[in-house]
Write a protein that holds these residues in place. Sequence first.
Motif, PDB file in Angstrom:
ATOM      1  N   ASP A  20      14.114  -3.933   7.416  1.00 41.84           N
ATOM      2  CA  ASP A  20      13.721  -4.321   6.064  1.00 41.84           C
ATOM      3  C   ASP A  20      12.488  -5.219   6.188  1.00 41.84           C
ATOM      4  OD1 ASP A  20      14.032  -4.601   3.233  1.00 41.84           O
ATOM      5  OD2 ASP A  20      14.775  -6.633   3.606  1.00 41.84           O
ATOM      6  N   LEU A  21      11.373  -4.798   5.599  1.00 46.02           N
ATOM      7  CA  LEU A  21      10.116  -5.529   5.758  1.00 46.02           C
ATOM      8  C   LEU A  21       9.582  -5.967   4.397  1.00 46.02           C
ATOM      9  CD1 LEU A  21       8.403  -3.189   8.383  1.00 46.02           C
ATOM     10  CD2 LEU A  21       9.613  -5.346   8.806  1.00 46.02           C
ATOM     11  N   PRO A  22       8.783  -7.036   4.367  1.00 44.15           N
ATOM     12  CA  PRO A  22       8.206  -7.483   3.084  1.00 44.15           C
ATOM     13  C   PRO A  22       7.153  -6.475   2.589  1.00 44.15           C
ATOM     14  CG  PRO A  22       7.315  -8.756   4.905  1.00 44.15           C
ATOM     15  CD  PRO A  22       8.375  -7.882   5.498  1.00 44.15           C
ATOM     16  N   ALA A  23       6.997  -6.407   1.272  1.00 41.23           N
ATOM     17  CA  ALA A  23       6.062  -5.435   0.681  1.00 41.23           C
ATOM     18  C   ALA A  23       4.624  -5.916   0.850  1.00 41.23           C
ATOM     19  CB  ALA A  23       6.380  -5.266  -0.800  1.00 41.23           C
ATOM     20  N   ALA A  24       3.709  -4.959   0.958  1.00 39.24           N
ATOM     21  CA  ALA A  24       2.283  -5.290   1.004  1.00 39.24           C
ATOM     22  C   ALA A  24       1.925  -6.071  -0.256  1.00 39.24           C
ATOM     23  CB  ALA A  24       1.459  -4.011   1.101  1.00 39.24           C
ATOM     24  N   GLY A  25       1.103  -7.081  -0.082  1.00 43.52           N
ATOM     25  CA  GLY A  25       0.692  -7.905  -1.224  1.00 43.52           C
ATOM     26  C   GLY A  25       1.516  -9.169  -1.372  1.00 43.52           C
ATOM     27  N   SER A  26       2.690  -9.214  -0.738  1.00 41.44           N
ATOM     28  CA  SER A  26       3.515 -10.414  -0.889  1.00 41.44           C
ATOM     29  C   SER A  26       3.021 -11.520   0.046  1.00 41.44           C
ATOM     30  CB  SER A  26       4.989 -10.096  -0.637  1.00 41.44           C
ATOM     31  OG  SER A  26       5.164  -9.558   0.655  1.00 41.44           O
ATOM     32  N   ASN A  27       3.277 -12.744  -0.384  1.00 43.25           N
ATOM     33  CA  ASN A  27       2.866 -13.896   0.425  1.00 43.25           C
ATOM     34  C   ASN A  27       4.042 -14.386   1.258  1.00 43.25           C
ATOM     35  OD1 ASN A  27       0.075 -14.341  -0.382  1.00 43.25           O
ATOM     36  ND2 ASN A  27       0.968 -14.662  -2.408  1.00 43.25           N
ATOM     37  N   ILE A  28       3.755 -14.733   2.480  1.00 43.44           N
ATOM     38  CA  ILE A  28       4.810 -15.223   3.364  1.00 43.44           C
ATOM     39  C   ILE A  28       4.431 -16.597   3.903  1.00 43.44           C
ATOM     40  CG2 ILE A  28       5.585 -12.905   3.976  1.00 43.44           C
ATOM     41  CD1 ILE A  28       4.125 -13.247   6.656  1.00 43.44           C
TER      42      ILE A  28
END
Lengths: 368, 123
Positions: B42-50
């Motif tokens: 499960d990976l964060p979506a493109a465009g999201s800030n981490i």
Amino acid sequence: MTEERFSPLHQRHLDAGASFTDFAGWMMPVRYSSDLAEHHAVRTAAALFDLSHMGEILVLGPEASDALDYALAGKLSAIAIGQAKYSLLLSREGGIVDDLVVYRTGEDRYLVVANASNREAVAAELRDRCSPFACDVQDESDDIALIAVQGPRALEILTEVPGVRVDGLDDLGYYRSAHGHYGEHAMLVARTGYTGEDGFELYLAPEAAPALWDALLETGAGAGLVPAGLASRDTLRLEAGMPLYGHELSLDTVPSQAGPGRVVNLKKEGDFVGRAAIEAGPDDGARVLVGLAAEGKRAGRADYPVFDGEDEVGIITSGALSPTLGHPIAMAFVAPDSADLGTELFIDVRGTRIPATVVSLPFYKRKA
Amino acid sequence: MPDKTTLQYTPEHEWVQVDGDVATVGITAYAAEKLGDVVFVDLPAAGSNIASGKVVGEIESTKSVGELFAPVDGEIVEANQAVVDSPELVNSDPFGEGWLIKVRFASLPELLSFDEYSALVGE
């Protein structure tokens, strides 16, 4: 802190590049290559497991049958020589001290196989419970190695291993055992296992185990046999709906909650340890063990909560993405009102609610 | 596959490859081996800030669940869809096709060298 213990096959595992895990103080192989490859080998061909950490306790003497009828939940006197029976050692309060496989290997002779973590407790309880009877309890665990060969090609492989001699191996029934030999060494061969597949468990002297291990690997290589570790064993037994001590079974669990209720024989005459508590029955509303199946790839795992609507109704005891079925499966204790087959529940997977359906166990059943 | 000795590492067993202001992040072979067969990512979506140090993804094996920690503050430029579709790439090629995310960052925190990471995992 107890001393680390090693199987008589430890050098074989090192040579095969196994990863190890501490299991009840034993350094045992968790995997050799890949959990999935080892799992699939058992379902489609065969695999070898080293189970030398298991406890083997002999009960022998003229009153061994009576003693075990009193000590355990099942009627062991009713099984024939050469037969095996799954049984439970209960506390006086009806909790489960251990689940066991008991082999009757002679008129006055039984082999009780206990979980590694419970070996001492089982041996001590059996000694205590059997003391009024004319029988002896001997913990032979250190003098017995155990190799399991499991999978649809297990029989074919075992038959061809040079040096293995077992009369009537072809016709040996499920949950039956026979005396055999590997070379000069006596061996008990049992058609039992913990993977949901056909297969055999081979009990023999530790000094003979490495040569038998090598011979099995060599003979079975062409048939797809590989060594397999405890990780694959856990997903295999979960698919087969087999309870595991410390997960589905414990001192706080009474048999009727966890499925093995049928193992408890209240019809047998005479008292047995735990009988009064079992007859009284579990508390009203005691949680019961169910199977859960979900979609997708995200598995509920041990200790994850289970919800019925907004109500937390249970907890998962074992869960994984089933390698054979391709979807998540779990065993869980849930409130009886939420335990009917087909009930739609939710598993809280680290903050996300995953829908899951109550299904019958086992999840996987081999074709006859 | 990048040269492992030129990568940077986190104590959480991630490797980081820097190219300009974009960091490619994956988990190390050591971590993949410890996890066992990876079956779900499960990976964060493109465009999201981490945010550095926070859990941004999960890597599940048949046996257990591993968390992906952000090694750096930034914005996800790309998550590796090939790994989402074929999680076994994390095992078969952790430093190559099994990469997980690309992050655009403003500044890079201090990370471990190859030698430091090797010492950490005892290899």
